[in-house]
Design an enzyme around this catalytic site. Structure first.
Site, PDB file in Angstrom:
ATOM      1  N   ASN A  10      51.772  46.926  20.246  1.00 46.46           N
ATOM      2  CA  ASN A  10      51.768  47.873  19.130  1.00 46.46           C
ATOM      3  C   ASN A  10      51.448  47.074  17.864  1.00 46.46           C
ATOM      4  O   ASN A  10      52.294  46.333  17.371  1.00 46.46           O
ATOM      5  CB  ASN A  10      53.147  48.541  19.027  1.00 46.46           C
ATOM      6  CG  ASN A  10      53.278  49.425  17.810  1.00 46.46           C
ATOM      7  OD1 ASN A  10      52.302  49.678  17.095  1.00 46.46           O
ATOM      8  ND2 ASN A  10      54.488  49.902  17.563  1.00 46.46           N
ATOM      9  N   LYS A  12      51.016  48.185  14.949  1.00 50.87           N
ATOM     10  CA  LYS A  12      51.586  48.787  13.729  1.00 50.87           C
ATOM     11  C   LYS A  12      50.516  48.803  12.630  1.00 50.87           C
ATOM     12  O   LYS A  12      49.344  48.968  12.944  1.00 50.87           O
ATOM     13  CB  LYS A  12      52.873  48.065  13.318  1.00 50.87           C
ATOM     14  CG  LYS A  12      53.851  47.962  14.502  1.00 50.87           C
ATOM     15  CD  LYS A  12      55.221  47.494  14.123  1.00 50.87           C
ATOM     16  CE  LYS A  12      56.108  47.439  15.372  1.00 50.87           C
ATOM     17  NZ  LYS A  12      57.495  47.068  15.075  1.00 50.87           N
ATOM     18  N   HIS A  95      58.218  56.377  17.856  1.00 53.96           N
ATOM     19  CA  HIS A  95      58.638  55.001  17.524  1.00 53.96           C
ATOM     20  C   HIS A  95      59.740  55.079  16.465  1.00 53.96           C
ATOM     21  O   HIS A  95      59.715  55.958  15.603  1.00 53.96           O
ATOM     22  CB  HIS A  95      57.443  54.201  17.016  1.00 53.96           C
ATOM     23  CG  HIS A  95      57.748  52.741  16.895  1.00 53.96           C
ATOM     24  ND1 HIS A  95      58.463  52.220  15.835  1.00 53.96           N
ATOM     25  CD2 HIS A  95      57.483  51.702  17.726  1.00 53.96           C
ATOM     26  CE1 HIS A  95      58.605  50.909  16.020  1.00 53.96           C
ATOM     27  NE2 HIS A  95      58.034  50.571  17.157  1.00 53.96           N
ATOM     28  N   GLU A  97      60.217  53.508  13.876  1.00 55.46           N
ATOM     29  CA  GLU A  97      59.711  53.472  12.491  1.00 55.46           C
ATOM     30  C   GLU A  97      59.243  54.859  12.054  1.00 55.46           C
ATOM     31  O   GLU A  97      59.346  55.218  10.873  1.00 55.46           O
ATOM     32  CB  GLU A  97      58.599  52.414  12.375  1.00 55.46           C
ATOM     33  CG  GLU A  97      59.205  51.008  12.416  1.00 55.46           C
ATOM     34  CD  GLU A  97      58.309  49.919  12.992  1.00 55.46           C
ATOM     35  OE1 GLU A  97      57.085  50.127  13.083  1.00 55.46           O
ATOM     36  OE2 GLU A  97      58.853  48.859  13.367  1.00 55.46           O
ATOM     37  N   GLU A 163      63.519  50.704  22.957  1.00 56.46           N
ATOM     38  CA  GLU A 163      63.439  49.718  21.880  1.00 56.46           C
ATOM     39  C   GLU A 163      64.692  49.816  21.017  1.00 56.46           C
ATOM     40  O   GLU A 163      64.761  50.670  20.124  1.00 56.46           O
ATOM     41  CB  GLU A 163      62.209  49.990  21.006  1.00 56.46           C
ATOM     42  CG  GLU A 163      60.883  49.918  21.741  1.00 56.46           C
ATOM     43  CD  GLU A 163      59.729  49.623  20.801  1.00 56.46           C
ATOM     44  OE1 GLU A 163      59.008  48.641  21.069  1.00 56.46           O
ATOM     45  OE2 GLU A 163      59.547  50.328  19.803  1.00 56.46           O
ATOM     46  N   GLY A 169      61.585  43.368  15.354  1.00 54.09           N
ATOM     47  CA  GLY A 169      61.182  42.511  14.248  1.00 54.09           C
ATOM     48  C   GLY A 169      62.280  41.599  13.732  1.00 54.09           C
ATOM     49  O   GLY A 169      62.166  41.035  12.647  1.00 54.09           O
ATOM     50  N   SER A 208      61.349  42.317  19.720  1.00 50.58           N
ATOM     51  CA  SER A 208      61.338  40.849  19.650  1.00 50.58           C
ATOM     52  C   SER A 208      60.960  40.169  20.965  1.00 50.58           C
ATOM     53  O   SER A 208      61.475  39.088  21.266  1.00 50.58           O
ATOM     54  CB  SER A 208      62.684  40.324  19.136  1.00 50.58           C
ATOM     55  OG  SER A 208      62.897  40.743  17.796  1.00 50.58           O
TER      56      SER A 208
HETATM   57  P1  13P Z   1      58.551  43.410  17.564  1.00 49.81           P
HETATM   58  O1  13P Z   1      58.015  42.938  18.901  1.00 49.81           O
HETATM   59  O2  13P Z   1      57.772  42.889  16.397  1.00 49.81           O
HETATM   60  O3  13P Z   1      60.015  43.219  17.468  1.00 49.81           O
HETATM   61  O4  13P Z   1      58.301  45.013  17.532  1.00 49.81           O
HETATM   62  C1  13P Z   1      58.667  45.776  18.622  1.00 49.81           C
HETATM   63  C2  13P Z   1      58.120  47.130  18.445  1.00 49.81           C
HETATM   64  O5  13P Z   1      58.532  47.876  17.573  1.00 49.81           O
HETATM   65  C3  13P Z   1      57.033  47.556  19.342  1.00 49.81           C
HETATM   66  O6  13P Z   1      56.787  48.917  19.237  1.00 49.81           O
END
Ligand code: 13P
Length: 246
Positions: A10, A12, A95, A97, A163, A169, A208
């Site tokens: 992803n 983002k 997601h 976010e 997740e 992150g 992560s």
């Molecule tokens: P990270 O791998 O940067 O922690 O992000 C995970 C994520 O949100 C994938 O959709």
């Protein structure tokens, strides 16, 4: 039943046209990885270009979100049909976010998953608890409710991504035991709702994931792959994660 693993990246809100080289390196490296499906989910602006560069490889291209409606007066939004038309074969929905920063409810996420189905895309439906929810011992309850509200009925054509919000992150990950517990719980919920067909649904872990922890996290029972954020932006790291399934 053996489920073929999937490692999806992803991106983002990262990536410009110059990033095509990174995708090309992923496509080249994927030839060495016969036992795992790969997917890259770039921002919408790069979908068509990435789909062109990945054509004929076993790297699929996915989108990061879609609108529930097929067309209409929704300035700035993108329909699932448009993503499909641009070359996507999948779309991430729900997601954390999007749930947090765009106030998306389970009902919204379910509508988007249905839109994906309507357009012929595989929905990757994300669920996960916050740190406070986990600390309060409510992780299973929260994820159970998200599954209940976000998954559409009438098929088992989607992928789940677990997740934990606090692992995204942050460099912090759950223990393999915690991952085993949650993935087992999700699998049981899927079985209760979708019966035997649930066995085909892949459950990815996200949060992560890095080359250094990929083996420990991805070899846990009921983990069928990863949804990778930051580490998916670099071909070498992404391929090293997928290399767990070599
Ligand atoms: P990270 O791998 O940067 O922690 O992000 C995970 C994520 O949100 C994938 O959709």
């Amino acid at each position: 039943m053996t489920r073929r693993p999937l490692v999806a990246g992803n991106w983002k809100m990262n990536g410009l046209s110059a990033s095509i080289g990174e995708l090309e390196r992923i496509v080249a490296g994927a030839r060495m990885l016969a036992n795992v499906d790969l997917m890259v989910c770039p921002p919408a602006t790069l979908l068509a270009r990435f789909a062109g560069a990945a054509r004929g490889s076993h790297v699929a291209i996915g989108a990061q979100d879609c609108h529930a409606q097929p067309c209409g007066a929704y300035t700035g939004d993108i329909a699932a049909e448009m993503l499909k038309d641009a070359g996507a074969s999948a779309v991430i929905v729900g997601h954390s976010e999007r749930r947090q920063l765009h106030d998306e409810s389970d009902a919204t996420v379910r509508a988007k998953a249905l839109a994906a189905r309507r357009a012929g895309l595989t929905a990757i439906v994300c669920v996960g608890e916050t740190r406070n929810e986990r600390d309060a011992g409510r992780a299973h309850e929260v994820v159970g409710a998200q599954l209940e509200g976000s998954l559409p009925d009438g098929g088992h054509d989607f992928i789940i991504a677990y997740e934990p919000v606090w692992a995204i992150g942050t460099g912090v990950t759950p223990t393999p035991d915690d991952v085993r517990g949650m993935h087992g719980f999700v699998r049981a919920r899927l079985a209760a709702r979708f019966g035997q067909m649930a066995e085909a649904i892949r459950i990815l872990y996200g949060g992560s994931v890095k080359p250094s922890n990929a083996k420990e996290l991805l070899t846990v029972e009921q983990v069928d792959g990863a949804l990778v954020g930051g580490a998916s932006l670099k071909a070498d790291e992404f391929l090293a994660i997928a290399g767990v399934y070599r």
